[in-house]
Design a protein around this motif. Structure first.
Motif, mmCIF file in Angstrom:
data_model
loop_
_atom_site.group_PDB
_atom_site.id
_atom_site.type_symbol
_atom_site.label_atom_id
_atom_site.label_comp_id
_atom_site.label_asym_id
_atom_site.label_seq_id
_atom_site.Cartn_x
_atom_site.Cartn_y
_atom_site.Cartn_z
ATOM 1 N N LEU A 1 0.825 -1.212 0.000
ATOM 2 C CA LEU A 1 0.000 0.000 0.000
ATOM 3 C C LEU A 1 0.856 1.258 0.000
ATOM 4 O O LEU A 1 0.473 2.286 -0.563
ATOM 5 N N GLN B 1 1.538 2.086 -3.459
ATOM 6 C CA GLN B 1 0.353 2.497 -4.215
ATOM 7 C C GLN B 1 -0.225 3.820 -3.727
ATOM 8 O O GLN B 1 -1.141 4.345 -4.350
ATOM 9 N N LEU C 1 -6.444 8.119 -5.020
ATOM 10 C CA LEU C 1 -5.532 7.049 -4.592
ATOM 11 C C LEU C 1 -6.164 6.223 -3.485
ATOM 12 O O LEU C 1 -6.137 4.986 -3.503
ATOM 13 N N VAL C 2 -6.729 6.923 -2.504
ATOM 14 C CA VAL C 2 -7.319 6.247 -1.344
ATOM 15 C C VAL C 2 -8.621 5.544 -1.726
ATOM 16 O O VAL C 2 -8.834 4.378 -1.387
ATOM 17 N N THR C 3 -9.463 6.241 -2.469
ATOM 18 C CA THR C 3 -10.748 5.647 -2.868
ATOM 19 C C THR C 3 -10.528 4.388 -3.706
ATOM 20 O O THR C 3 -11.167 3.357 -3.475
ATOM 21 N N ASN C 4 -9.650 4.475 -4.702
ATOM 22 C CA ASN C 4 -9.398 3.311 -5.562
ATOM 23 C C ASN C 4 -9.006 2.092 -4.741
ATOM 24 O O ASN C 4 -9.503 0.995 -4.959
ATOM 25 N N LEU C 5 -8.105 2.298 -3.787
ATOM 26 C CA LEU C 5 -7.613 1.160 -3.019
ATOM 27 C C LEU C 5 -8.666 0.609 -2.066
ATOM 28 O O LEU C 5 -8.828 -0.598 -1.940
ATOM 29 N N PHE C 6 -9.353 1.493 -1.369
ATOM 30 C CA PHE C 6 -10.287 0.992 -0.357
ATOM 31 C C PHE C 6 -11.575 0.460 -0.976
ATOM 32 O O PHE C 6 -12.093 -0.575 -0.552
ATOM 33 N N THR C 7 -12.064 1.154 -1.983
ATOM 34 C CA THR C 7 -13.338 0.751 -2.584
ATOM 35 C C THR C 7 -13.127 -0.301 -3.659
ATOM 36 O O THR C 7 -14.002 -1.124 -3.915
ATOM 37 N N GLY C 8 -11.956 -0.279 -4.300
ATOM 38 C CA GLY C 8 -11.727 -1.179 -5.437
ATOM 39 C C GLY C 8 -12.289 -0.546 -6.696
ATOM 40 O O GLY C 8 -13.245 0.230 -6.629
ATOM 41 N N ILE C 9 -11.697 -0.869 -7.825
ATOM 42 C CA ILE C 9 -12.104 -0.203 -9.073
ATOM 43 C C ILE C 9 -13.021 -1.081 -9.930
ATOM 44 O O ILE C 9 -13.512 -0.639 -10.966
#
Lengths: 197, 197
Positions: free
Chosen positions: B160, B163, B187-195
């Motif tokens: 992380l 990333q 950056l944070v949204t992509n990682l936590f929520t997933g794309i």
């Protein structure tokens, strides 16, 4: 390294595109096998059969020629396949990239990025000849995946380039941790699956 | 810049830790306001009241002193708060980091990473004095979030770091795209929520 075909109607008449391709081919082979430090116009001239005067006309410096040649040499390796599944296509491309970065050519690329931190002209050439084009290829493939519904429509795909290739560059430029196959796989899983419980 | 207090019992008797703190304080202020290029033992000696001989004994080069001072100067700015919510704590830290990187001190950091690509000793110092410690702070905060169930147990939190901060470094080192507030949030949204859709 294969020598270029002799010019049928005298060197002066050969189309510029053909001369350019010969030079890029010869210089690309050098960069991939030795890195960038030893690349001179003298040596590229000998290997390509193109005069130094012509090289000076076509490229402002050996460094810029090296970058240009590098990009052409690795274009295929770094191409994006489109097998219809973005996760497996990304994994294949990222593994290729990570492998390439362990060669002298990859080491050279890191030195380019390094030197460009205190050399604005080199930084501009790097973006124009290499990183800009690489980003464009990635955007194109990612946007296609997004249009097919594999990536959420509200995701800015440009950010993904920094969270995938950028993350690999980070481990290479500041090698506190190694770039392993598991690392590359985790990059993709983290982004697609999300890290929340 | 505040001058150090006069040593009560003569400079020779001052504890090393105190001398060290004075030097780091004076040098840190210089690095943050001017970057690293102009930092010399001569100037740090004048600003800190510590002799050049002592500086040479404590740091192998002005570059290493600059890094050491930089890390101490920004330690607070880059500290991880723990307000119990990893996403908002990360956002606060990443925004601070992005802001810091727009200062002369941040520019200096990029030049350090750049120069260390062709200078193994500097690369080692950079990892020992700066990046290793920064990673450790991030691991600690992320591992705590993982133990609280905010991050899936199978995620390697070390990835992380690359990333999040690594992605920001990538945009700074190869500035094809800008580091905006939206970028940091993505950056944070992509990682936590997933794309994935």
């Amino acid at each position: 390294m294969p020598q270029p075909e002799p010019a049928p109607r005298g060197r002066g008449r050969r189309p510029t595109g053909e001369v350019r391709a010969d030079v890029l081919h010869a210089a690309g082979a050098m960069v991939l096998s030795e890195g960038i430090a030893q690349l001179t116009f003298e040596r590229v001239s000998k290997a390509s059969g193109v005069s130094k005067t012509t090289l000076y006309k076509m490229w402002p410096s050996p460094g810029v020629l090296a970058l240009d040649a590098y990009f052409h040499a690795v274009a295929d390796t770094l191409a994006f396949d489109d097998d219809g599944d973005i996760r497996s296509d990304l994994l294949r491309q990222l593994h290729s990239f990570a492998r390439l970065m362990r060669t002298p050519g990859g080491r050279a690329l890191l030195e380019f990025i390094g030197a460009s931190q205190s050399d604005p002209a080199l930084a501009r050439s790097f973006r124009e000849l290499y990183s800009g084009g690489r980003r464009a290829l990635a955007y194109e493939r990612l946007a296609k995946a997004q249009s097919r519904g594999e990536i959420r429509p509200d995701v800015d795909v440009r950010v993904l380039v920094d969270q995938l290739w950028g993350a690999i560059y980070h481990r290479l430029l500041v090698p506190d941790e190694p770039v392993t196959d598991e690392f590359v796989e985790a990059l993709v899983t983290n982004l697609f699956t999300g890290i929340s419980t």
